[in-house]
Write a protein that holds these residues in place. Structure first.
Motif, PDB file in Angstrom:
ATOM      1  N   ILE A 145       7.789   9.027  -1.135  1.00 53.60           N
ATOM      2  CA  ILE A 145       6.699   8.322  -1.050  1.00 53.60           C
ATOM      3  C   ILE A 145       6.584   7.630   0.495  1.00 53.60           C
ATOM      4  CG2 ILE A 145       7.709   6.611  -2.440  1.00 53.60           C
ATOM      5  CD1 ILE A 145       4.860   6.462  -3.622  1.00 53.60           C
ATOM      6  N   GLN A 146       5.534   7.089   1.241  1.00 54.64           N
ATOM      7  CA  GLN A 146       5.527   6.115   2.105  1.00 54.64           C
ATOM      8  C   GLN A 146       5.172   5.102   1.252  1.00 54.64           C
ATOM      9  OE1 GLN A 146       4.349   7.207   6.079  1.00 54.64           O
ATOM     10  NE2 GLN A 146       6.582   8.855   5.872  1.00 54.64           N
ATOM     11  N   VAL A 147       5.661   4.019   1.475  1.00 56.42           N
ATOM     12  CA  VAL A 147       5.116   2.522   1.265  1.00 56.42           C
ATOM     13  C   VAL A 147       4.991   1.774   2.454  1.00 56.42           C
ATOM     14  CG1 VAL A 147       5.066   0.782  -0.272  1.00 56.42           C
ATOM     15  CG2 VAL A 147       5.624   2.841  -0.608  1.00 56.42           C
ATOM     16  N   LYS A 148       3.865   0.965   2.217  1.00 59.64           N
ATOM     17  CA  LYS A 148       4.036  -0.349   3.183  1.00 59.64           C
ATOM     18  C   LYS A 148       4.449  -1.259   2.382  1.00 59.64           C
ATOM     19  CE  LYS A 148      -0.104  -2.237   5.627  1.00 59.64           C
ATOM     20  NZ  LYS A 148      -1.560  -2.572   5.519  1.00 59.64           N
ATOM     21  N   ARG A 149       5.179  -1.972   3.543  1.00 58.41           N
ATOM     22  CA  ARG A 149       5.883  -3.809   2.502  1.00 58.41           C
ATOM     23  C   ARG A 149       5.172  -5.261   3.568  1.00 58.41           C
ATOM     24  NH1 ARG A 149      11.417  -4.357   3.152  1.00 58.41           N
ATOM     25  NH2 ARG A 149      11.164  -5.442   1.392  1.00 58.41           N
TER      26      ARG A 149
ATOM     27  N   GLU B 213       0.488  -0.972  -0.077  1.00 57.62           N
ATOM     28  CA  GLU B 213      -0.105  -0.278   0.155  1.00 57.62           C
ATOM     29  C   GLU B 213       1.233   1.331   0.299  1.00 57.62           C
ATOM     30  OE1 GLU B 213      -2.513  -0.159   3.589  1.00 57.62           O
ATOM     31  OE2 GLU B 213      -2.790   1.866   3.150  1.00 57.62           O
ATOM     32  N   ILE B 214       0.489   2.287  -0.927  1.00 61.74           N
ATOM     33  CA  ILE B 214       1.439   3.242  -0.560  1.00 61.74           C
ATOM     34  C   ILE B 214       0.192   4.397   0.652  1.00 61.74           C
ATOM     35  CG2 ILE B 214       1.525   5.674  -2.010  1.00 61.74           C
ATOM     36  CD1 ILE B 214       1.827   3.931  -4.761  1.00 61.74           C
ATOM     37  N   VAL B 215       0.903   4.618   1.705  1.00 64.88           N
ATOM     38  CA  VAL B 215       0.422   5.628   2.627  1.00 64.88           C
ATOM     39  C   VAL B 215       0.735   6.994   2.522  1.00 64.88           C
ATOM     40  CG1 VAL B 215       0.349   2.910   4.240  1.00 64.88           C
ATOM     41  CG2 VAL B 215       2.548   5.032   4.352  1.00 64.88           C
ATOM     42  N   LEU B 216       1.791   7.166   1.890  1.00 65.90           N
ATOM     43  CA  LEU B 216       1.726   8.991   2.072  1.00 65.90           C
ATOM     44  C   LEU B 216       2.233   8.960   0.613  1.00 65.90           C
ATOM     45  CD1 LEU B 216       1.229  11.205   3.362  1.00 65.90           C
ATOM     46  CD2 LEU B 216       4.168  11.111   3.285  1.00 65.90           C
ATOM     47  N   LEU B 217       1.705   9.903  -0.460  1.00 65.13           N
ATOM     48  CA  LEU B 217       2.813  10.041  -1.380  1.00 65.13           C
ATOM     49  C   LEU B 217       2.405  11.736  -1.239  1.00 65.13           C
ATOM     50  CD1 LEU B 217       3.472   9.832  -4.143  1.00 65.13           C
ATOM     51  CD2 LEU B 217       1.322   9.164  -4.463  1.00 65.13           C
TER      52      LEU B 217
END
Ligand SMILES: Cc1cc2nc3c(=O)[nH]c(=O)nc-3n(C[C@H](O)[C@H](O)[C@H](O)COP(=O)(O)OP(=O)(O)OC[C@H]3O[C@@H](n4cnc5c(N)ncnc54)[C@H](O)[C@@H]3O)c2cc1C
Lengths: 291, 339
Positions: A161-165, A152-156
């Motif tokens: 960009i912040q991504v959940k892995r 999921e992209i949690v913040l853009l």
């Protein structure tokens, strides 16, 4: 507002998930010809992530890039139906026999030609090989960071960009700037369905060579409707070192392929009659395998 | 020079099982090739971990310790491997087919232009004759893995590029200590020489690691279901039987894809590898990718409506019938005859 250049990498694969009985040949191998060719499932997940970026930053452009045989244009059309802005088929006999490294090299050259990509998104792996190597190798060839197993992209924002892995035993949220490459996990949301208007618009989109091959009637209308012509790039269209393509550019070689013959164990076959099953269970209990 | 090197992975500060398994394999390959076995450990708070590594027969352990190197991040770890490999020129490099190994391996292989084979189920040493070039390569690493296309196993080689790289899943190989007092050499790497500041582009914002809830690996009995089970509802029968027998429920990939079971239960090449005392395969056809994960079970029972299902060939007992009929009978007998 920022306009992201997004490239989605996709592969057309045989549907190994539905290997039915008719798909097996007499010698026990799979008959690829009867398997339907599909959009690699995780690559569709990747397309959805790209569409979500575009939802948030509507000026962004999504280019779908696939390397494969001429018929792989089918998945580009599928991408158009679901919202891609542009599609490129990278096809050439010189790519034949590529291992993951040679494939990544060719794809990275095509991405360079697309120019200024901010975000490259692809599926974690393709179901016909499950190697999960092409994404990271493309990132390395381009000299950009990678985020694998993205869910999921949690913040853009304009510049990060912040991504959940998704990891084996948990999750991690990481942050990075642009450009970068993201590989999307199967736990990410599914791709939105086809859009009816886009389906009508792109139904007859194809590459020039596919059209010539099939003597397509839409040849003439394609001239007046440029969106119906899908871009087709060969080796000559991308700047690359031919030595790094195809078999030549593949450090791994298949030495041999063996059919496996299983040594039959000493086995007993029974029917599902009560007595037979009772007897088997009794044997398992008395030999302490269960109980 | 030209040794075998294993990347030792850390799981919340502990060395992952898969790394010990690779060290065990690496030791036996090193004996065959008459070279050294080396290991590489990257992270923070690494004191005393060498005591766990040397007993696997490790001759040299390289340690890169820095607070910035933990938790794992792609670019810094890649940079250490690439620079160390350029300097030491290992002939073989092995890592786990985990979220870390599968993030790191391809990046390193691309950077060095060396080949990488994912998810190997066997590693062997052998020769190769290239008839076209009229050249014989000796002592190559055979990277063996099931390949798409049903019952085939492909042997992959990297004739020219070094290191020959391979990933292997956890549980595929055995782990075995060679000598608890094995004397190896510890070399602390000067981290600044191996990693550039520019590698630190990724910021970890949050991390939650749970101890995995589902773990079928160590279970003595596994009742495993395939697409033939037909529904998530029918899968409940498998849970009942597994509970009774003190076992766990496994699944084929087709069953996982159909949503009958969680991915953590998938057995096979791209799932877990298991060696239980008893493996009951219910409605599983037995494609090689599945068999790769359960062939070593002591006793295999196949319940299948098709007498010719491939799995029957490796089963000790074959029950021809429908899962939904057979399992209730097994449950009934077991309940009546044990307490
Ligand atoms: C790269 C790659 C990696 C893979 N990795 C894995 C992996 O890790 N694990 C894995 O399992 N697969 C894996 N696969 C998929 C594998 O090839 C098979 O497709 C899969 O194992 C088939 O699952 P199945 O046996 O449950 O389904 P099917 O092949 O559909 O078999 C169903 C079986 O159920 C029987 N049956 C039907 N109805 C009943 C009934 N009522 N009662 C009893 N029997 C019944 C049928 O006779 C048949 O034998 C992988 C494939 C690829 C390409």
């Amino acid at each position: 507002m920022k306009e992201f250049q997004i490239v989605v990498l996709a592969k057309q694969v045989p549907d190994t998930r539905n290997v039915g009985k008719d798909a097996m040949k007499a010698d026990g191998t799979v008959n690829r010809a009867v398997l339907p060719a599909i959009f690699n499932p995780e690559d569709l997940h990747a397309l959805e992530q790209a569409l979500r970026i575009k939802d948030q930053f509507p000026g962004s452009k999504i280019t779908l890039l696939t390397m494969g045989p001429p018929r792989a244009v089918e998945i580009l059309r599928e991408g158009f139906y679901r919202g891609a802005d542009d599609g490129i088929l990278l096809t050439d006999r010189a790519f034949a026999g590529s291992d993951t490294l040679a494939t990544s090299y060719a794809i990275s050259c095509a991405i360079r030609k697309i120019k200024n990509a901010d975000i490259i998104v692809c599926g974690r792996q393709a179901i016909d090989g499950d190697t999960a190597q092409v994404g990271p190798q493309v990132a390395e060839k381009l000299g950009i960071p990678q985020i694998t197993y993205a869910e999921e992209i949690v913040l853009l924002t304009d510049d990060k960009i912040q991504v959940k892995r998704r990891l084996e035993r948990g999750i991690e949220i990481v942050e990075c700037g642009f450009p970068l490459l993201i590989t999307v996990n199967n736990s990410a949301p599914r791709c939105r369905p086809r859009n009816a208007k886009r389906l009508m618009k792109y139904k007859h989109a194809s590459t020039v060579s596919n059209r010539q091959e099939s003597n397509d009637d839409y040849l003439s209308s394609a001239l007046t409707k440029p969106h119906l012509t899908i871009k087709e790039w060969s080796v000559a269209d991308i700047e690359c070192d031919r030595e790094q393509l195809g078999l030549n550019g593949s450090p791994t070689k298949v030495k041999k392929v063996d059919n496996i013959v299983f040594q039959s164990k000493e086995s007993r076959t029974i029917e599902d009659l009560d007595e037979d099953i009772d007897e088997l269970m009794q044997e398992l209990i008395s030999s302490h395998i269960i109980g | 020079m030209n040794n075998i090197i294993v990347y030792c992975e850390l799981e919340e500060g502990r060395i992952a099982d898969v790394s010990f398994e690779l060290l065990t394999k690496g030791r036996s390959l090193a004996n065959q090739l008459n070279c050294k076995l080396e290991a590489l450990l990257i992270g923070n708070h690494l004191k005393n971990l060498e005591k766990e590594i040397f007993p696997y027969g490790v001759d040299t352990l390289y340690v890169a310790e820095d607070k910035k190197l933990s938790p794992y991040s792609t670019l810094p770890h890649t940079s250490i491997l690439v620079n160390l490999f350029r300097e030491q020129k290992p002939q073989i490099a092995l890592m786990g087919a985990t979220t870390i190994g599968r993030d790191l391996g391809p990046r390193v292989s691309s950077s060095l232009g060396s080949g990488l084979t994912a998810d190997c189920t066997e590693l062997e040493i052998g020769n190769h004759e290239d008839k076209k070039l009229n050249k014989v390569y000796t002592n190559l690493l055979y990277q063996i893995r099931p390949a798409f296309g049903g019952n085939i196993i492909a042997t992959i080689i990297n004739p020219d590029c070094r290191p020959q790289m391979a990933t292997v899943r956890e549980g595929v190989m055995k782990k075995e200590i060679v000598n608890p007092n094995y004397a190896g050499e510890l070399i602390n790497l000067d981290v600044e020489k191996y990693v550039d500041e520019t590698c630190f582009v990724m910021k970890v914002i949050e991390r939650h690691i749970e101890s995995s809830k589902i773990n079928i690996k160590g279970s003595p009995v596994i009742v495993s279901g395939g697409f033939g089970v037909g529904s998530a509802e029918n899968f409940k029968l498998l849970y009942r039987l597994a509970n009774l027998l003190g076992g766990e429920v496994g699944a084929s990939r087709a069953a996982v894809d159909a949503g009958y079971a969680e991915h953590a239960r998938q057995v096979g090449q791209t799932g877990v590898t298991v060696r239980p005392k008893l493996y009951i395969a219910c409605g599983i056809s037995g494609q090689i990718q599945h068999l790769a994960g359960m062939m070593e079970s002591s006793i295999i029972i196949s319940i299948n409506s098709d007498p010719n299902a491939p799995i029957n060939k490796i089963a000790n007992y074959v029950i021809i019938g429908k899962v939904e009929n057979v399992i209730p009978k097994m449950i009934r007998y077991y309940k009546e005859h044990t307490k």
